[in-house]
Scaffold this active site. Structure first.
Site, PDB file in Angstrom:
ATOM      1  N   THR A  30      58.456  -1.902  -4.673  1.00  0.00           N
ATOM      2  CA  THR A  30      59.519  -2.070  -5.663  1.00  0.00           C
ATOM      3  C   THR A  30      59.427  -3.439  -6.327  1.00  0.00           C
ATOM      4  O   THR A  30      59.636  -3.569  -7.537  1.00  0.00           O
ATOM      5  CB  THR A  30      60.893  -1.892  -5.006  1.00  0.00           C
ATOM      6  OG1 THR A  30      60.973  -0.586  -4.432  1.00  0.00           O
ATOM      7  CG2 THR A  30      62.015  -2.061  -6.012  1.00  0.00           C
ATOM      8  N   TYR A  31      59.096  -4.457  -5.517  1.00  0.00           N
ATOM      9  CA  TYR A  31      58.940  -5.811  -6.058  1.00  0.00           C
ATOM     10  C   TYR A  31      57.831  -5.855  -7.109  1.00  0.00           C
ATOM     11  O   TYR A  31      58.026  -6.385  -8.212  1.00  0.00           O
ATOM     12  CB  TYR A  31      58.634  -6.771  -4.909  1.00  0.00           C
ATOM     13  CG  TYR A  31      58.165  -8.139  -5.336  1.00  0.00           C
ATOM     14  CD1 TYR A  31      59.064  -9.080  -5.804  1.00  0.00           C
ATOM     15  CD2 TYR A  31      56.810  -8.486  -5.259  1.00  0.00           C
ATOM     16  CE1 TYR A  31      58.633 -10.356  -6.189  1.00  0.00           C
ATOM     17  CE2 TYR A  31      56.373  -9.744  -5.640  1.00  0.00           C
ATOM     18  CZ  TYR A  31      57.288 -10.674  -6.105  1.00  0.00           C
ATOM     19  OH  TYR A  31      56.867 -11.916  -6.496  1.00  0.00           O
ATOM     20  N   LEU A  32      56.668  -5.300  -6.785  1.00  0.00           N
ATOM     21  CA  LEU A  32      55.556  -5.309  -7.736  1.00  0.00           C
ATOM     22  C   LEU A  32      55.904  -4.519  -8.996  1.00  0.00           C
ATOM     23  O   LEU A  32      55.549  -4.911 -10.109  1.00  0.00           O
ATOM     24  CB  LEU A  32      54.304  -4.724  -7.082  1.00  0.00           C
ATOM     25  CG  LEU A  32      53.675  -5.555  -5.962  1.00  0.00           C
ATOM     26  CD1 LEU A  32      52.492  -4.798  -5.354  1.00  0.00           C
ATOM     27  CD2 LEU A  32      53.220  -6.930  -6.461  1.00  0.00           C
ATOM     28  N   LYS A  89      58.437  -6.647 -11.070  1.00  0.00           N
ATOM     29  CA  LYS A  89      57.748  -7.727 -11.770  1.00  0.00           C
ATOM     30  C   LYS A  89      56.915  -7.173 -12.933  1.00  0.00           C
ATOM     31  O   LYS A  89      56.872  -7.754 -14.019  1.00  0.00           O
ATOM     32  CB  LYS A  89      56.846  -8.486 -10.800  1.00  0.00           C
ATOM     33  CG  LYS A  89      57.582  -9.413  -9.841  1.00  0.00           C
ATOM     34  CD  LYS A  89      58.232 -10.561 -10.581  1.00  0.00           C
ATOM     35  CE  LYS A  89      58.758 -11.626  -9.649  1.00  0.00           C
ATOM     36  NZ  LYS A  89      59.519 -12.686 -10.377  1.00  0.00           N
ATOM     37  N   VAL A 125      59.534  -1.715  -0.085  1.00  0.00           N
ATOM     38  CA  VAL A 125      60.265  -2.803  -0.741  1.00  0.00           C
ATOM     39  C   VAL A 125      59.299  -3.667  -1.545  1.00  0.00           C
ATOM     40  O   VAL A 125      59.598  -4.066  -2.682  1.00  0.00           O
ATOM     41  CB  VAL A 125      61.027  -3.655   0.296  1.00  0.00           C
ATOM     42  CG1 VAL A 125      61.664  -4.873  -0.379  1.00  0.00           C
ATOM     43  CG2 VAL A 125      62.113  -2.821   0.971  1.00  0.00           C
TER      44      VAL A 125
END
Length: 221
Positions: free
Chosen positions: A130-132, A135, A127
């Site tokens: 996916t965030y990195l 962004k 997760v």
């Protein structure tokens, strides 16, 4: 100066709205829920009700009419799904860029993250990976817009509590932490410093006053 902030009820956004109102600017914050409006009014900001995950660019552009700048400070938040990292952190930032172009708003600040990269690999936490990636993809999309005077701000690990007013701000600063309050202070300074347009800047706590750090990033020191 009228500034519209996506993610208007976040901790950084509320602090930024208060700072802008105190210096005589006209902040407005985009919120998803009507019950959040009172907190924005208390901070001196105009609440604008819109769901970034459901809106189109033309609808959002209408809220940006008369704005001088926009700030993307929205995020799906801790504990959210990988899917929402994409629909909020990535797609929301792109939507705001689309809307800013439609509304003729050139100045665009995006709150990203240190380590953001569309090709990030972090197998220990899918997760977070996916965030990195979300962004990083948002940063890439914004930086590709020639119609925008963009600045990408990539803070280190965010902390709560009072700010120190002392930061390190540059294209590369190394790993570190930064109070959300100081992130807001830097954003407020960046809004009034056009010399930082076209830059991707990392931010952590340091030993330079915010005004000094922003002036240095703009090439004035």
């Amino acid at each position: 100066m009228r500034t519209v902030i996506a993610g208007g009820h976040g901790q950084i956004a509320l602090r930024l709205e208060r700072l802008l109102a105190e210096r005589g600017d006209r902040p407005a914050g985009i919120i998803r829920r009507a019950e959040q409006a009172a907190d924005l009014v208390d901070a001196g900001a105009e609440p604008l009700l819109l769901d970034l995950e459901a809106a189109g660019a033309a609808e959002l552009a209408r809220l940006l009419t008369g704005a001088d700048a926009v700030v993307f400070a929205a995020g799906a938040g801790p504990g959210s799904s990988a899917a929402r990292k994409n629909t909020v952190d990535r797609d929301g930032a792109v939507l705001l860029a689309d809307a800013a172009e439609l509304a003729g708003v050139r100045r665009y600040l995006i709150v990203s993250s240190m380590g953001a990269d569309a090709g990030a690999v972090y197998p220990a936490d899918p997760v977070f990976e996916t965030y990195l990636r979300a962004k990083g993809a948002a940063d890439d999309a914004v930086r590709a817009r020639t119609a925008l005077d963009w600045t990408v701000l990539r803070p280190g690990a965010l902390t709560d509590g009072p700010g120190t007013g002392l930061v390190r701000l540059a294209a590369s600063v190394g790993r570190g932490r930064i109070p959300r309050a100081d992130v807001a202070d830097v954003l407020a300074a960046l809004l009034h410093e056009p010399g930082t347009a076209g830059q991707t800047l990392e931010l952590v706590s340091g030993d330079a006053a915010v005004a000094e750090a922003v002036a240095a990033a703009a090439g004035h020191v």
